[in-house]
Scaffold this motif. Structure first.
Motif, PDB file in Angstrom:
ATOM      1  N   SER A   1       0.791  -1.255  -0.097  1.00 59.99           N
ATOM      2  CA  SER A   1      -0.211   0.141  -0.152  1.00 59.99           C
ATOM      3  C   SER A   1       0.806   1.326   0.000  1.00 59.99           C
ATOM      4  CB  SER A   1      -0.907  -0.032   1.373  1.00 59.99           C
ATOM      5  OG  SER A   1      -0.307  -0.113   2.563  1.00 59.99           O
ATOM      6  N   LEU A   2       2.178   1.138   0.133  1.00 60.41           N
ATOM      7  CA  LEU A   2       2.999   2.281   0.101  1.00 60.41           C
ATOM      8  C   LEU A   2       3.744   2.358  -1.312  1.00 60.41           C
ATOM      9  CD1 LEU A   2       4.876   2.169   3.296  1.00 60.41           C
ATOM     10  CD2 LEU A   2       3.063   3.651   2.851  1.00 60.41           C
ATOM     11  N   PRO A   3       3.841   3.717  -1.854  1.00 60.34           N
ATOM     12  CA  PRO A   3       4.662   3.846  -3.052  1.00 60.34           C
ATOM     13  C   PRO A   3       5.984   3.613  -2.770  1.00 60.34           C
ATOM     14  CG  PRO A   3       3.850   5.886  -1.918  1.00 60.34           C
ATOM     15  CD  PRO A   3       3.347   4.921  -1.082  1.00 60.34           C
TER      16      PRO A   3
ATOM     17  N   GLY B   1      -0.871  10.300   1.290  1.00 58.67           N
ATOM     18  CA  GLY B   1       0.069  10.032   0.448  1.00 58.67           C
ATOM     19  C   GLY B   1       0.310   8.568   0.323  1.00 58.67           C
ATOM     20  N   PHE B   2      -0.733   7.652   0.806  1.00 53.13           N
ATOM     21  CA  PHE B   2      -0.485   6.281   0.574  1.00 53.13           C
ATOM     22  C   PHE B   2      -0.955   5.866  -0.944  1.00 53.13           C
ATOM     23  CE2 PHE B   2      -0.936   6.459   5.112  1.00 53.13           C
ATOM     24  CZ  PHE B   2       0.276   6.245   5.677  1.00 53.13           C
TER      25      PHE B   2
ATOM     26  N   PRO C   1       4.613   9.802   1.450  1.00 52.38           N
ATOM     27  CA  PRO C   1       3.871   9.914   2.901  1.00 52.38           C
ATOM     28  C   PRO C   1       4.596  10.397   4.092  1.00 52.38           C
ATOM     29  CG  PRO C   1       3.988   7.778   2.131  1.00 52.38           C
ATOM     30  CD  PRO C   1       4.523   8.466   1.027  1.00 52.38           C
ATOM     31  N   ASN C   2       6.068  10.058   4.111  1.00 56.83           N
ATOM     32  CA  ASN C   2       6.631  10.220   5.343  1.00 56.83           C
ATOM     33  C   ASN C   2       7.401  11.871   5.096  1.00 56.83           C
ATOM     34  OD1 ASN C   2       8.160   9.463   3.275  1.00 56.83           O
ATOM     35  ND2 ASN C   2       9.651   8.140   4.445  1.00 56.83           N
TER      36      ASN C   2
ATOM     37  N   VAL D   1       1.303  16.213   6.572  1.00 55.98           N
ATOM     38  CA  VAL D   1      -0.303  15.828   7.055  1.00 55.98           C
ATOM     39  C   VAL D   1       0.080  14.448   7.883  1.00 55.98           C
ATOM     40  CG1 VAL D   1      -1.203  16.727   5.192  1.00 55.98           C
ATOM     41  CG2 VAL D   1      -0.559  14.234   5.120  1.00 55.98           C
ATOM     42  N   ASN D   2      -0.589  14.076   9.047  1.00 60.20           N
ATOM     43  CA  ASN D   2      -0.667  13.189   9.762  1.00 60.20           C
ATOM     44  C   ASN D   2      -1.849  12.642   9.823  1.00 60.20           C
ATOM     45  OD1 ASN D   2       2.011  14.829  11.463  1.00 60.20           O
ATOM     46  ND2 ASN D   2       2.016  12.514  10.689  1.00 60.20           N
TER      47      ASN D   2
ATOM     48  N   GLY E   1       7.521  10.140  15.892  1.00 59.99           N
ATOM     49  CA  GLY E   1       7.847  10.835  14.646  1.00 59.99           C
ATOM     50  C   GLY E   1       8.862  11.837  14.944  1.00 59.99           C
TER      51      GLY E   1
ATOM     52  N   ARG F   1      12.216  10.580  14.151  1.00 62.61           N
ATOM     53  CA  ARG F   1      12.589  10.383  13.059  1.00 62.61           C
ATOM     54  C   ARG F   1      12.905  11.842  12.073  1.00 62.61           C
ATOM     55  NH1 ARG F   1      11.513   6.470  14.666  1.00 62.61           N
ATOM     56  NH2 ARG F   1      14.124   6.343  14.662  1.00 62.61           N
TER      57      ARG F   1
ATOM     58  N   PHE G   1       5.182   5.434   8.505  1.00 62.05           N
ATOM     59  CA  PHE G   1       5.784   6.314   7.264  1.00 62.05           C
ATOM     60  C   PHE G   1       4.910   7.521   7.427  1.00 62.05           C
ATOM     61  CE2 PHE G   1       8.268   4.689   3.822  1.00 62.05           C
ATOM     62  CZ  PHE G   1       8.448   3.318   4.415  1.00 62.05           C
ATOM     63  N   ASP G   2       3.715   7.593   7.968  1.00 62.04           N
ATOM     64  CA  ASP G   2       3.029   8.770   8.037  1.00 62.04           C
ATOM     65  C   ASP G   2       3.727   9.754   9.059  1.00 62.04           C
ATOM     66  OD1 ASP G   2       0.450  10.245   7.524  1.00 62.04           O
ATOM     67  OD2 ASP G   2       0.285  10.009   9.661  1.00 62.04           O
ATOM     68  N   LEU G   3       4.111   9.364   9.955  1.00 67.10           N
ATOM     69  CA  LEU G   3       5.103   9.841  11.125  1.00 67.10           C
ATOM     70  C   LEU G   3       6.414  10.677  10.855  1.00 67.10           C
ATOM     71  CD1 LEU G   3       3.759   8.094  14.139  1.00 67.10           C
ATOM     72  CD2 LEU G   3       2.574  10.146  13.310  1.00 67.10           C
ATOM     73  N   GLY G   4       6.713   9.828   9.486  1.00 69.65           N
ATOM     74  CA  GLY G   4       8.067  10.481   8.916  1.00 69.65           C
ATOM     75  C   GLY G   4       9.225   9.434   8.934  1.00 69.65           C
ATOM     76  N   GLY G   5       8.650   8.011   9.225  1.00 69.54           N
ATOM     77  CA  GLY G   5      10.013   7.039   9.253  1.00 69.54           C
ATOM     78  C   GLY G   5      10.006   6.708   7.649  1.00 69.54           C
TER      79      GLY G   5
END
Lengths: 286, 360, 288, 353
Positions: free
Chosen positions: A4-6, B52-53, B73-74, B78-79, B100, B103, C189-193
């Motif tokens: 599901s991730l690019p 972004g997924f 997405p990373n 946005v979260n 986060g 990161r 990933f959403d949190l920046g990982g």
């Protein structure tokens, strides 16, 4: 990274190449073995001297194909017989063990469970020698005190069955326990409520629910028995199983007959797995 | 007005299926924007594209004026608060929140400070060292939001985060979420299939169906002036009749329902005589045994059941033709005399009803 | 009430009896016998007496304990290498490959392992020996001018061990990774990982039970392997199972062999116990 | 479905029990000692089903010890490995020489085996075949290899192969000018000598390509030139000579090692009748000659000369001159304790780097 991730292209293609290499690594030796089963040469190696089916069908003083090789055919039969008894025995006892550990409560249950798991961490060779020693001790004892010669207590067909049974049962128990865990015990209560006895409940309700696990337990134990080497090595008497027989041949001199046997073995196993998969799919649908 | 998120002509296709069909909308800074729709309407896909997924098949997406296409997405400001929260079970509360920040390479002291602050903000300052499985549903909720808010996102996306909670807690969390949002001032985009969540919390709500927005409006407007029959039936309760237009007056039309009742009502669409329409009427717009009947539509019904539910109590009634009709039963003791089997008269003002063309 | 408990207890004994028979007769007693045998040795008169001579012999004679340490060390290396190769493969099959292909991958993976280990080792021998298939092609392609013996060295042996036990690492890893909620990775990933921090912080901690059980089984299988070191190992590769076999077969010293067997059992239990302690898991949980 | 399962069950069961009930003859022997043609002929003559298990000296003893002499009807250990094993484990039964057609055997050999396998008042074996261990050399690629010392010579580095078994130790001891057989009586002296031998072999380890265990594999590596000097049995060298005149068996200067393999009946043999029948069958001149022609081992049977191929007869005279025959070192019976000493040293050599 996941579906599901690019993912960037280099990442995707790099990963695919790695996986492809892995599968080549996995299949290269088997493929080579199969191909060389058809080489018209007395030795299992290149160069290629043309294709032949001699290693399957020939019956001359120089070349004996697998279908005329009494020694190997006999060991295949021995392996089938061994696997047959091992799978029946270990599924029977494994089912009992699954019931015991999942549905009953008693003192020392934890300890017994731990012992049940022990064969997972006992190397097969050790299991083999300890059974050999113990059976020898028992055999000597019976001989010295009663003058009895018990065939079970010396290396031979039945000791191999017993040896393989001793650790395969653990795997079967875990397999059946896993399914029994999912069993809704209110079904049993409902059946009891409708007037069934405990035995009837187990026979009609629980065992029927366990059937897919029992079938795959039979299959798994059959295959495990069929390919076991380490434990069997020390327990085998005058009737070697196929892996032992093959080992003696690889060690003491090999012809492409071994390739032919390997090829048949792979075919047989694939068919066996396919049937098992179909059966489990069918039972999942019904 | 500052626009935080601007979507233009977004289309997303999965093979032959069009999940999101040409959607455009703007979300002003600091607002609480909800997307309301039944499951399978495409709202989750839309949200995942913002996070972004997923990539839109066509269209553009801007956050704070910056084009988001092709940004991982990373790397987006946005979260997302996941439907099942996706708290990391292998970490404790503060590690989850700090994830986060780590990161981003924030230094340890700052992280500690920020984690502490955000825990205070969501009202769980004592919980820093708890494991995730020690938290209750509502606490998990707050940690999941805190985990995102600590990163100061431009937009916070929430994917039906209240779905798993029980009713009481859900009511409570609605209020808390709204409060939290107005305190922190972050733009929230909230998707849900629960109209009450959308109505209670949002500044504006987009009602989505089959991949398109049916209406974007404030909750009040949505309720009072639904733009389409789908919105009318999806938002709030309604009694529905199928009817045919029998006459047109100035701002009113006359209709005859399938069970031969005659009403006056207003229409959202331009209609002509003979047009088939759907008539929607909210239960609370109906007056029981009205004293002053002038200008009201009237009908006689039999009480089939009294559905007592506190402030939300109703009467289930049937017309002569056997048509069921729910009517609000105000709990001001005025109607305590009504019993099952009673015959009562009902009245409603033509302004309360609303008609839409029947779509064949 | 009494009738019910009576019936239940009858059933209970019915379950218990075969299990006790199995574990008592085939697991506990033989290993006690193994211990007893290992504690007996021939004295100068040729009689068997109680003695710790077999264990003393092990410590006194460097070849024994060197082989022992070597076996343990190589098993650990095998385990680590197996894990490094299997982890991305399992991840690919569980999380990257499409659902349709996943079943096919798993079957492909299982297939070689239901074929006897001997056949697999034999295949490698045909492939790698000096007159083998790989050399044949390398010569044909002109990459080398004289054949290289690729068999009979430690690296090949470890590769063989890795190959033999691969499945027992990949399968538990696949099942543990299938249980990983995709949204956890997405959240990371959403949190920046990124890939590395997500693998390190989310996937590995989640996969820990699978990693542990895979490692235990692979370690065990390598430690107890006889075929692969014997056939692929070459002239320097004395494996401890071979020592045991030699004591039984070549030296006819069963007591010494029993002592070696018991030491190997002790070693495997110890390392597994240690592994479980370090990863804070229990055997029951890991295998169930 | 149920019927099919039932059928399969019946089949496996019937096979299992019929296999035990039939008149089978279980032979525990070396690879090559029971050629297929002879088995078929024997089965046709007597109606027994022959089951062969391949083994070597050590495994034969270990197996019979584990089964306490059961499971096999006839075994074929070397004559020097019988008496001490019999004293310790009682795994054989006394040979009933009245059931053996002694006219079939070379008398001196029969008597020697009787003498060497005697324990108390009984003897336990009759001879089957004999041969020597020495060098197989590819004279084109490895000229000058005439003694066991070639096995540890830098000249042949990476092209040498031998078994890591007791004959190698003994051969090296002879090559060092010692007589290990003379030290059989005193274990401490023997141990000292063997330690020295082991040190030599460890030092020379880089020279070895591999320690062979597989006779056919060794022959294959000699064929392909992977190995040019090997210590092995004479018949292997002769087999190769038939294909490639460069390769031949050479009786080493310090003496080839002479062995005699025998027939011995395990203590709990079920079918001793078949065992005696097999012995009397395979020692018949025409059968013994067939075996020799195929496997090139010299037989202990008399009157085979007229059945032998010329090439086979030539082999012996080519490899053994008058004085090399006198120089063959025949294995005396192995006393107890000796094998434990050797076992440990062999492990040590294998593990050394």
């Amino acid at each position: 990274m996941i579906r599901s991730l690019p993912n960037p292209r280099w990442y995707k293609s790099g990963y695919s190449i790695f996986v492809a290499c892995f599968f080549i690594f996995l299949f290269a030796p088997l493929l080579v073995t199969c191909v060389l089963a058809f080489n018209n040469s007395n030795f299992p190696s290149l160069p290629w001297y043309g294709a032949t089916l001699d290693w399957f069908f020939a019956n001359t003083p120089d070349r004996v194909g697998i279908f005329h090789d009494a020694n190997n055919l006999r060991s295949i039969m021995t392996s089938i017989q061994t696997a047959f008894f091992v799978s029946i025995l270990s599924v029977t006892v494994g089912t009992c063990a699954a019931f015991l550990f999942e549905q009953e409560d008693f003192r020392f249950k934890q300890q017994l469970y731990f012992i049940m798991l022990a064969p997972l961490v006992i190397p097969g060779v050790i299991l083999g020698i300890s059974l050999l020693l113990a059976s020898n001790t028992a055999g000597m004892y019976f001989e010295d005190s009663f003058g009895l010669d018990v065939p079970l207590f010396r290396p031979g067909f039945w000791l191999v069955v017993v040896g393989q049974f001793s650790f395969i049962t653990t795997f079967v128990t875990l397999l059946i326990s896993a399914r029994l865990k999912k069993f809704d015990r209110t079904l049993e209560e409902a059946a009891l409520n409708l007037g069934a006895t405990r035995f009837e409940v187990i026979w009609h309700i629980t065992l029927r629910f366990l059937r897919p696990a029992i079938v795959s337990g039979l299959a798994v134990s059959f295959l495990m028995s069929f390919e076991n080497f380490n434990t069997t090595l020390f327990l085998v008497g005058s009737e070697p199983t196929l892996p032992i027989n093959l080992y003696l041949q690889v060690r003491d001199g090999s012809t492409p007959v071994i390739n032919a046997i390997s090829l048949l073995l792979m075919l047989g196993t694939s068919v066996f797995i396919a049937i098992n998969l179909l059966a489990s799919k069918k039972s999942a649908e019904s | 007005m500052n626009i935080d998120l601007s979507a233009k002509d977004i289309v997303k296709k999965f093979g032959a299926l069009t999940a999101v069909n040409n959607i455009s909308f703007d979300v002003p800074k600091g607002s609480f924007f909800s997307i309301l729709g039944p499951s399978g309407c495409g709202k989750t896909t839309l949200l995942r594209m913002i996070a972004g997924f997923d990539h839109p098949t066509s269209g553009s997406l801007k956050i704070c004026g910056r084009d988001m296409l092709g940004i991982a997405p990373n790397k987006r400001p946005v979260n997302l608060v996941f439907q099942h929260l996706a708290l990391f079970p292998m970490m404790n509360v503060s590690e989850n929140i700090a994830f986060g920040l780590h990161r981003r390479g924030v230094d340890k002291q700052t992280i500690q400070k920020k984690v502490h602050e955000i825990l205070e903000r969501v009202g769980l300052p004592e919980y820093a060292n708890k494991r995730i499985d020690q938290l209750s549903g509502g606490q998990k909720q707050r940690i999941a939001i805190a985990r995102c808010l600590v990163l100061d996102p431009t937009v916070l996306l929430l994917d039906e985060p209240l779905g798993a909670l029980d009713l009481k807690l859900r009511e409570q969390m609605k209020v808390e979420l709204k409060k939290l949002q107005s305190e922190v001032g972050t733009t929230f985009i909230y998707i849900t299939h629960d109209q009450s969540e959308a109505l209670v919390m949002s500044d504006s709500v987009a009602v989505m169906q089959n991949g398109v927005f049916e209406q974007i409006a404030s909750p009040r407007e949505l309720y009072a002036e639904p733009a389409t029959s789908f919105v009318a039936s999806f938002v709030g309760d309604n009694n529905t009749w199928s009817a045919t237009v029998s006459g047109i007056e100035n701002d009113c039309i006359a209709v005859e329902t399938d069970s031969n009742l005659h009403f006056k009502t207003r229409s959202k669409d331009n209609v002509s005589i003979g047009q088939k329409v759907d008539l929607f009427l909210r239960p609370e717009a109906i007056v029981i045994n009205p004293h002053d009947v002038s200008g009201l539509n009237l009908l006689q019904v039999t009480v089939k059941a009294v559905l007592f539910d506190g402030a939300n109590s109703r009467l289930l009634t049937v017309t002569k033709a056997g048509r069921e009709l729910t009517v609000s039963l105000p709990q001001n003791r005025q109607y305590d005399y009504i019993q099952k089997g009673d015959r009562i008269s009902l009245g409603w003002s033509p302004e309360s009803g609303i008609c839409f063309k029947r779509e064949e | 009430m009494t009738a019910f408990t009576k019936k239940k207890s009858l059933l209970f004994w019915l379950f218990l009896a075969p299990v006790i028979g199995w574990l008592g007769l085939l697991i506990i007693i033989p290993h006690i016998d193994l211990l007893i045998m290992s504690l007996k040795a021939e004295n100068d008169m040729g009689d068997l007496v109680w003695s710790t001579a077999n264990y003393m012999e092990f410590f006194r004679e460097p070849i024994y304990w060197v082989t022992f340490v070597r076996t343990a060390l190589y098993s650990v290396i095998t385990t680590v290498v197996t894990l490094m190769i299997s982890f991305p493969i399992a991840f690919y099959i569980a999380k990257v490959a499409s659902n349709k292909l996943r079943g096919a991958y798993v079957i492909l993976l299982l297939l070689p392992f239901w074929v006897s280990e001997l056949v697999r080792v034999y295949g490698w021998m045909i492939l790698l020996r000096e007159s083998g298939v790989l050399n044949f092609f390398l010569l044909k392609l002109g990459i080398i001018t004289t054949p290289i013996e690729m068999l009979y060295n430690d690296a090949t042996m470890i590769m063989g061990l890795v190959y033999s036990s691969m499945l027992f690492m990949v399968v538990p890893l696949i099942s543990v990774m299938e249980s990983l909620d995709d949204s956890l990775v997405e959240a990371s990933f959403d949190l920046g990982g990124g890939v590395i921090s997500t693998t390190w912080n989310i996937i590995i901690p989640h996969a820990k039970p699978g990693i542990t059980s895979g490692c235990i089984v692979v370690f065990m299988l390598s430690l107890g392997n006889y075929l692969t070191p014997n056939l692929m190992g070459g002239k320097n590769s004395l494996w401890f199972t071979e020592q045991i076999y030699n004591q039984f077969i070549a030296s006819f010293n069963w007591n010494q062999g029993a002592a070696f067997g018991f030491l190997l059992l002790l070693l495997s239990s110890l390392i597994i116990w240690f592994g479980l302690k370090v990863t804070k898991q229990t055997l029951g949980k890991v295998v169930a | 479905m149920k019927k099919a399962i039932l059928l399969a069950l019946m089949m496996v069961l019937s096979f299992t029990f019929s296999a035990h009930a039939g008149e089978t003859f279980n032979l525990l022997t070396w690879k090559g000692y029971a050629p297929t043609e002879l088995i078929k002929k024997f089965e046709a003559e007597t109606g027994y089903t022959v089951k062969v298990t391949y083994s070597n000296n050590e495994e034969m003893i270990a197996k019979l010890r584990a089964t306490r002499g059961a499971g096999f009807d006839l075994a074929q250990p070397s004559q020097d490995r019988i008496s001490s094993v019999q004293k310790k484990y009682s795994i054989y039964q006394p040979m009933d020489y009245s059931q053996i057609k002694s006219a079939l055997f070379i008398p001196s050999m029969l008597n020697a085996v009787k003498r060497n396998t005697a324990v108390e008042n009984n003897s336990y074996a009759v001879p089957f075949c004999w041969g020597t261990s020495g060098l197989i050399v590819n004279t084109a690629k490895a000229p000058g290899a005439t003694d066991y010392t070639a096995l540890i010579s830098e000249k042949y580095k990476g092209r040498v192969s031998y078994r890591l078994k007791r004959p190698t130790l003994i051969a090296m001891a002879f090559a060092m000018g010692k007589d290990p057989f003379a030290l059989y009586g005193s274990p401490t002296e023997y141990k000292k000598l063997m330690n020295k031998v082991a040190d030599e072999l460890i030092k020379a380890k880089p020279i070895v390509k591999n320690y062979w265990t597989n006779g056919d594999a060794l022959l294959q590596s000699m064929r392909s030139g992977e190995v040019t000097v090997a210590m092995a049995w004479d018949n292997g060298g002769w087999k190769l000579h038939a294909e490639n005149k460069d390769i031949d068996f050479i009786a080493p200067a310090s003496g080839a090692l002479g062995w005699i393999d025998t027939f011995a009946i395990p203590a709990k043999a079920k079918n001793t009748k078949a065992a005696y029948a097999w012995i009397n069958f395979i020692m018949r001149p025409e059968n013994a000659a067939m075996f020799t022609n195929k496997e090139k081992y010299a037989t202990a049977a008399v009157g085979v000369a007229k059945f032998l191929d010329k090439a086979v007869a030539d082999n012996f005279s080519r490899s053994f001159s008058e004085d090399t025959i006198d120089n063959i070192k025949w294995y005396p019976p192995v006393p107890a304790h000796i094998e434990a000493i050797e076992g440990k040293l062999l492990d040590k050599i294998k593990a050394a780097n």
